[in-house]
Design a protein around this motif. Structure first.
Motif, short mmCIF file in Angstrom:
data_model
loop_
_atom_site.label_atom_id
_atom_site.label_comp_id
_atom_site.label_asym_id
_atom_site.label_seq_id
_atom_site.Cartn_x
_atom_site.Cartn_y
_atom_site.Cartn_z
N ALA A 158 4.20 -16.14 -23.07
CA ALA A 158 5.08 -15.00 -22.81
C ALA A 158 6.15 -14.90 -23.89
O ALA A 158 6.47 -13.80 -24.37
CB ALA A 158 5.71 -15.13 -21.43
N ARG A 159 6.72 -16.05 -24.29
CA ARG A 159 7.74 -16.03 -25.34
C ARG A 159 7.17 -15.52 -26.65
O ARG A 159 7.81 -14.74 -27.37
CB ARG A 159 8.33 -17.43 -25.51
CG ARG A 159 9.28 -17.60 -26.68
CD ARG A 159 10.55 -16.76 -26.55
NE ARG A 159 11.35 -17.14 -25.41
CZ ARG A 159 12.30 -18.07 -25.41
NH1 ARG A 159 12.58 -18.71 -26.55
NH2 ARG A 159 12.99 -18.36 -24.32
N ARG A 160 5.96 -15.94 -26.99
CA ARG A 160 5.35 -15.49 -28.24
C ARG A 160 5.17 -13.97 -28.25
O ARG A 160 5.44 -13.30 -29.26
CB ARG A 160 4.00 -16.17 -28.46
CG ARG A 160 4.10 -17.65 -28.78
CD ARG A 160 2.74 -18.30 -28.79
NE ARG A 160 2.86 -19.75 -28.72
CZ ARG A 160 1.91 -20.56 -28.32
NH1 ARG A 160 0.74 -20.08 -27.95
NH2 ARG A 160 2.11 -21.87 -28.29
N GLU A 161 4.74 -13.43 -27.12
CA GLU A 161 4.56 -11.98 -27.04
C GLU A 161 5.90 -11.26 -27.17
O GLU A 161 6.00 -10.23 -27.84
CB GLU A 161 3.88 -11.62 -25.71
CG GLU A 161 3.55 -10.14 -25.59
CD GLU A 161 2.78 -9.80 -24.32
OE1 GLU A 161 2.76 -8.61 -23.97
OE2 GLU A 161 2.23 -10.72 -23.68
N ALA A 162 6.94 -11.82 -26.55
CA ALA A 162 8.27 -11.20 -26.63
C ALA A 162 8.81 -11.23 -28.05
O ALA A 162 9.39 -10.25 -28.54
CB ALA A 162 9.23 -11.91 -25.68
N VAL A 163 8.62 -12.35 -28.73
CA VAL A 163 9.10 -12.47 -30.11
C VAL A 163 8.37 -11.49 -31.01
O VAL A 163 8.98 -10.86 -31.89
CB VAL A 163 8.93 -13.92 -30.60
CG1 VAL A 163 9.17 -14.02 -32.11
CG2 VAL A 163 9.89 -14.85 -29.85
N ARG A 164 7.06 -11.32 -30.80
CA ARG A 164 6.31 -10.34 -31.60
C ARG A 164 6.83 -8.93 -31.36
O ARG A 164 6.73 -8.07 -32.24
CB ARG A 164 4.82 -10.42 -31.26
CG ARG A 164 4.12 -11.63 -31.85
CD ARG A 164 2.60 -11.45 -31.81
NE ARG A 164 2.09 -11.35 -30.45
CZ ARG A 164 1.66 -12.39 -29.74
NH1 ARG A 164 1.71 -13.61 -30.25
NH2 ARG A 164 1.20 -12.23 -28.53
N ALA A 165 7.40 -8.70 -30.18
CA ALA A 165 7.96 -7.38 -29.87
C ALA A 165 9.39 -7.23 -30.36
O ALA A 165 10.02 -6.19 -30.14
CB ALA A 165 7.90 -7.13 -28.36
#
Length: 265
Positions: A153-160
């Protein structure tokens, strides 16, 4: 790094994990992250209560029955020369035979480490992510070593372009973030998702609930749309204001309420 492992003080790189450790192979274990400041562990009783409850749920022998946590952490901070520290207690189910079944007799392994306390951000941005928390998941309700959902979830948020992920449960209700509990002020009242929304019972969350009038419930994301303040909480950073969600301003850029900060001092 100074490490305490099953009663032994070890230097950097000296701690090893057996190849058949169930925490390594299956994520069969728990962890607690605590803040050490002013010569003591903050909210130690709440952390210990949560660890005991999680050990009971996972059928693990609790290490607090055989160790003096305060004494170990105090010595660890002195050895490392740290006045403020992020303390992590990691408990694994220990060595066991291959397969899912846990041996009837087994001694859990307890690892304690200390690191410099990271500086809390002045504010943070959130991003909605595709992952959903299951209301029936053990990993959502306890700090298990199976933390891959949070990491993804953190990786997806950082990509956003955000600093932290905003998570919903499988019914579409607000749950929290990848590493923190969620609060907001709306119409002069303080709100937070109920534990039934796959919420981890955070120690800072518990302190706020004990000291203030907070409405807990099942809320959809639009509850944040006109909030006067949105903030997140965890043991290391305390309470931090959320200034944006999915790139749009959040909480009218208001800081964490003074009454909340006063509880956490």
């Amino acid at each position: 790094m100074t490490v305490w492992l099953d009663g032994e003080w070890l230097g950097d790189g000296a701690a090893v994990c057996p190849a058949d450790d169930r925490g390594l192979l299956l994520g069969d274990g728990l962890f607690e992250t605590l803040r050490f400041s002013g010569g003591r562990l903050l909210r130690q009783a709440a952390h210990e209560q949560r660890l005991r409850a999680s050990c009971a749920a996972l059928e693990l022998a609790c290490p607090l029955d055989r160790i003096a946590l305060s004494a170990i952490v105090g010595e660890m901070a002195a050895r490392a020369g740290l006045r403020q520290a992020a303390i992590r207690l990691t408990l694994t189910a220990g060595s066991g035979q291959r397969g899912l079944a846990r041996p009837a007799m087994g001694q859990p392994s307890c690892l304690i480490t200390a690191a410099p306390l990271p500086e809390a951000p002045a504010s943070i941005s959130l991003a909605n992510v595709s992952l959903r928390r299951s209301t029936g998941s053990v990993a959502a309700r306890h700090k298990t070593l199976s933390y891959i959902d949070n990491a993804m979830a953190r990786r997806e948020a950082v990509r956003a372009g955000a600093g932290m992920a905003l998570l919903l449960d499988t019914d579409g209700h607000l749950s929290g973030t990848d590493c923190a509990n969620l609060f907001w002020v709306r119409g002069g009242r303080l709100f937070t998702p109920a534990l039934e929304c796959a919420v981890l019972p955070g120690t800072v969350r518990a302190a706020i609930l004990a000291g203030m009038d907070v409405e807990q419930g099942r809320f959809t994301p639009d509850a944040l749309a006109d909030a006067q303040s949105v903030f997140v909480t965890n043991a290391l950073m305390g309470a931090v204001a959320v200034t944006a969600i999915d790139g749009a301003p959040a909480g009218r850029a208001q800081p964490v309420p003074d009454a909340v900060l006063a509880l956490l001092d």
